[in-house]
Design an enzyme around this catalytic site. Structure first.
Site, PDB file in Angstrom:
ATOM      1  CB  CYS A  77       4.994  -9.294 -77.845  1.00 12.39           C
ATOM      2  SG  CYS A  77       5.180  -8.293 -76.387  1.00 12.39           S
ATOM      3  CG  HIS A 114       5.614  -6.615 -80.635  1.00 11.73           C
ATOM      4  ND1 HIS A 114       4.452  -6.009 -80.202  1.00 11.73           N
ATOM      5  CD2 HIS A 114       6.421  -6.709 -79.546  1.00 11.73           C
ATOM      6  CE1 HIS A 114       4.557  -5.764 -78.906  1.00 11.73           C
ATOM      7  NE2 HIS A 114       5.736  -6.171 -78.486  1.00 11.73           N
ATOM      8  CG  ASN A 124       4.832  -3.361 -76.050  1.00 14.10           C
ATOM      9  OD1 ASN A 124       3.863  -3.967 -76.495  1.00 14.10           O
ATOM     10  ND2 ASN A 124       5.937  -3.980 -75.677  1.00 14.10           N
TER      11      ASN A 124
HETATM   12  N1  ACO Z   1      12.693   6.654 -66.587  1.00 10.12           N
HETATM   13  C1  ACO Z   1      13.905   7.007 -66.162  1.00 10.12           C
HETATM   14  N2  ACO Z   1      14.874   6.133 -65.886  1.00 10.12           N
HETATM   15  C2  ACO Z   1      14.590   4.832 -66.036  1.00 10.12           C
HETATM   16  C3  ACO Z   1      13.332   4.381 -66.480  1.00 10.12           C
HETATM   17  C4  ACO Z   1      12.357   5.349 -66.765  1.00 10.12           C
HETATM   18  N3  ACO Z   1      11.132   5.039 -67.200  1.00 10.12           N
HETATM   19  N4  ACO Z   1      13.348   3.041 -66.554  1.00 10.12           N
HETATM   20  C5  ACO Z   1      14.583   2.647 -66.171  1.00 10.12           C
HETATM   21  N5  ACO Z   1      15.315   3.726 -65.852  1.00 10.12           N
HETATM   22  C6  ACO Z   1      16.699   3.779 -65.384  1.00 10.12           C
HETATM   23  C7  ACO Z   1      17.124   2.506 -64.721  1.00 10.12           C
HETATM   24  O1  ACO Z   1      16.770   2.524 -63.349  1.00 10.12           O
HETATM   25  C8  ACO Z   1      18.620   2.527 -64.942  1.00 10.12           C
HETATM   26  O2  ACO Z   1      19.183   3.383 -63.978  1.00 10.12           O
HETATM   27  P1  ACO Z   1      20.616   3.040 -63.310  1.00 10.12           P
HETATM   28  O3  ACO Z   1      21.602   3.030 -64.444  1.00 10.12           O
HETATM   29  O4  ACO Z   1      20.811   4.163 -62.355  1.00 10.12           O
HETATM   30  O5  ACO Z   1      20.434   1.707 -62.660  1.00 10.12           O
HETATM   31  C9  ACO Z   1      18.768   3.192 -66.301  1.00 10.12           C
HETATM   32  O6  ACO Z   1      17.548   3.906 -66.515  1.00 10.12           O
HETATM   33  C10 ACO Z   1      18.999   2.222 -67.423  1.00 10.12           C
HETATM   34  O7  ACO Z   1      18.011   1.186 -67.329  1.00 10.12           O
HETATM   35  P2  ACO Z   1      17.905   0.045 -68.397  1.00 10.12           P
HETATM   36  O8  ACO Z   1      16.786  -0.875 -68.008  1.00 10.12           O
HETATM   37  O9  ACO Z   1      19.240  -0.531 -68.600  1.00 10.12           O
HETATM   38  O10 ACO Z   1      17.481   0.925 -69.672  1.00 10.12           O
HETATM   39  P3  ACO Z   1      17.394   0.499 -71.171  1.00 10.12           P
HETATM   40  O11 ACO Z   1      18.166   1.406 -71.995  1.00 10.12           O
HETATM   41  O12 ACO Z   1      17.622  -0.971 -71.346  1.00 10.12           O
HETATM   42  O13 ACO Z   1      15.861   0.803 -71.513  1.00 10.12           O
HETATM   43  C11 ACO Z   1      13.846  -0.466 -71.838  1.00 10.12           C
HETATM   44  C12 ACO Z   1      14.830   0.106 -70.824  1.00 10.12           C
HETATM   45  C13 ACO Z   1      13.215   0.687 -72.584  1.00 10.12           C
HETATM   46  C14 ACO Z   1      12.778  -1.219 -71.084  1.00 10.12           C
HETATM   47  C15 ACO Z   1      14.583  -1.374 -72.848  1.00 10.12           C
HETATM   48  O14 ACO Z   1      15.460  -2.244 -72.150  1.00 10.12           O
HETATM   49  C16 ACO Z   1      13.680  -2.215 -73.698  1.00 10.12           C
HETATM   50  O15 ACO Z   1      12.908  -1.706 -74.497  1.00 10.12           O
HETATM   51  N6  ACO Z   1      13.757  -3.543 -73.611  1.00 10.12           N
HETATM   52  C17 ACO Z   1      12.981  -4.448 -74.424  1.00 10.12           C
HETATM   53  C18 ACO Z   1      11.537  -4.420 -74.070  1.00 10.12           C
HETATM   54  C19 ACO Z   1      10.798  -5.415 -74.924  1.00 10.12           C
HETATM   55  O16 ACO Z   1      11.067  -5.605 -76.076  1.00 10.12           O
HETATM   56  N7  ACO Z   1       9.872  -6.115 -74.344  1.00 10.12           N
HETATM   57  C20 ACO Z   1       9.248  -7.169 -75.092  1.00 10.12           C
HETATM   58  C21 ACO Z   1       7.898  -6.862 -75.399  1.00 10.12           C
HETATM   59  S1  ACO Z   1       6.892  -6.710 -74.007  1.00 10.12           S
HETATM   60  C22 ACO Z   1       6.101  -8.216 -73.810  1.00 10.12           C
HETATM   61  O17 ACO Z   1       6.378  -9.212 -74.359  1.00 10.12           O
HETATM   62  C23 ACO Z   1       5.019  -8.252 -72.775  1.00 10.12           C
END
Ligand code: ACO
Length: 355
Positions: free
Chosen positions: A116, A282, A312
């Site tokens: 990223c 980003h 993203n």
């Molecule tokens: N649809 C429905 N439910 C989902 C999905 C989905 N697409 N993805 C995860 N869930 C569920 C999980 O299974 C979990 O269920 P559970 O509580 O029954 O176990 C619940 O939703 C919560 O999951 P979390 O992973 O805790 O959800 P969160 O609110 O953290 O959102 C996300 C996930 C969007 C990925 C977020 O954590 C995020 O954006 N993180 C940062 C990502 C980022 O910045 N990446 C860096 C850049 S990428 C790179 O460098 C390549």
């Protein structure tokens, strides 16, 4: 004093828009969940077997070259940032050079990873080459074709729903205009948590890092005296050849590191958050951008977000967003533009540019 400036910028996104509901058709997710947690409404996917990371990079590059008022043959160095290269090797830099038809000039092409933060790292490298007088027209590209390597199932939903394809490009040139151009770039990394956001297979690791961390993972490596293999049948059978992310862990670090690295650049140049005309973060997650905006005390018109349309796009996200902001007339002569990124590695960085 010679500084580097962005003389032309371009972006390309593939035609095919994939909605959250489209993804809900192949995995257990919903439009509501995706929008609420990430802000994403849709993303673009490249044309399978017709478009690649390097060809999309070339399309964005052609626009940047034309807007810089130069010819393709004037480009004297290429920097290409991606985490989804066409080939394991060679990198996308030479493939894009061929796609652009500029192999005759035999210019250097450098591929960088850094996920990223690839574009910010690339800008910093270009800045040093320009300031040293080595090059005059550097083509810097960030591009991704994520859609070919995602896991389209409920198991991969946390990663798959956030990524999209696209490309952005810039021509970096020297300028002697007072107070114009790249004022500073700040680069950081910390490999402690490298596997928290990673695409580990295929690779040459042979299980080493996991053994050291005390995690017993059977990758299915054949028992043989010499050589090994980058990918095993077991990896494929067990879906171990997809990206993996601990979302909440990444989120918490991102909201800490974004403001830190932006403030570092501002402090060095004696500027304040209120001096920023446009912050182009980003596009990782709309909630991350909103958190950073709030922490920095910035108004809505000081931050550019387009993750809603493209998801993203990793190395491409900053140049696509910067290009759109510029096209919308929101990045003008004399404006202070701040680029900031955080991602896998972890690597992060910022750049301050007087436009
Ligand atoms: N649809 C429905 N439910 C989902 C999905 C989905 N697409 N993805 C995860 N869930 C569920 C999980 O299974 C979990 O269920 P559970 O509580 O029954 O176990 C619940 O939703 C919560 O999951 P979390 O992973 O805790 O959800 P969160 O609110 O953290 O959102 C996300 C996930 C969007 C990925 C977020 O954590 C995020 O954006 N993180 C940062 C990502 C980022 O910045 N990446 C860096 C850049 S990428 C790179 O460098 C390549």
């Amino acid at each position: 004093m010679i500084r580097s400036k962005i003389a032309g910028i371009g972006h390309y996104v593939p035609e095919k828009a994939v909605s959250n509901n489209d993804l809900a058709g192949v995995m257990d997710t919903s439009d509501e969940w995706i929008q609420e947690r990430t802000g994403i409404k849709e993303r673009r996917y490249g044309k399978k077997h017709k478009e690649t990371t390097s060809t999309m990079g070339a399309r964005a590059a052609e626009i940047a070259i034309q807007r810089a008022g130069i010819e393709k043959e004037d480009v004297d160095f290429i920097i290409f940032a991606t985490l989804s290269p066409d080939y394991y090797f060679p990198g996308c830099g030479v493939l894009m050079q061929r796609e652009l038809g500029i192999t005759k000039t035999e210019i250097g092409a450098l591929d960088i990873r850094n996920q990223c933060s690839g574009f910010v790292y690339g800008l910093s490298i270009a800045d040093q080459f320009i300031k040293s007088g080595m090059y005059k027209n550097i083509l810097l590209v960030g591009a991704e074709m994520h859609s070919m390597g995602l896991e389209y199932s409920t198991k991969g939903r946390n990663v798959t729903v956030i990524f999209g394809d696209g490309a952005g490009a810039a021509i970096i040139q020297p300028t002697e205009e007072a107070d114009k151009g790249v004022l500073t770039t700040k680069l950081h990394s910390d490999g402690t948590y490298a596997e928290k956001l990673a695409f580990i297979n295929p690779g040459s690791h042979g299980g080493y890092h996991f053994d050291k961390m005390g995690e017993e993972i059977d990758f299915g490596y054949p028992d043989q005296e010499f050589g090994g293999i980058f990918i095993t049948q077991q990896m494929i059978d067990n879906d171990m050849h997809y990206p993996n992310m601990e979302g909440q862990f990444v989120f918490k670090l991102a909201v800490q590191k974004f403001p830190e690295v932006i403030m570092e650049a501002l402090n060095e140049t004696g500027l304040q958050p209120s001096d920023i005309n446009m912050l182009v973060p980003h596009q990782a997650n709309l909630r991350i951008s909103q958190f950073v905006q709030k922490r920095m005390g910035l108004r809505d018109d000081q931050v550019w977000n387009n993750i809603q349309k493209y998801g993203n796009t990793t190395a491409a996200s900053i140049p696509i967003a910067l290009c759109e902001a510029w096209e919308a007339g929101k990045v003008k002569d004399g404006d202070l533009v701040c680029l900031a990124a955080f991602g896998s590695g972890f690597t992060w960085g910022s750049a301050l540019i007087r436009w």
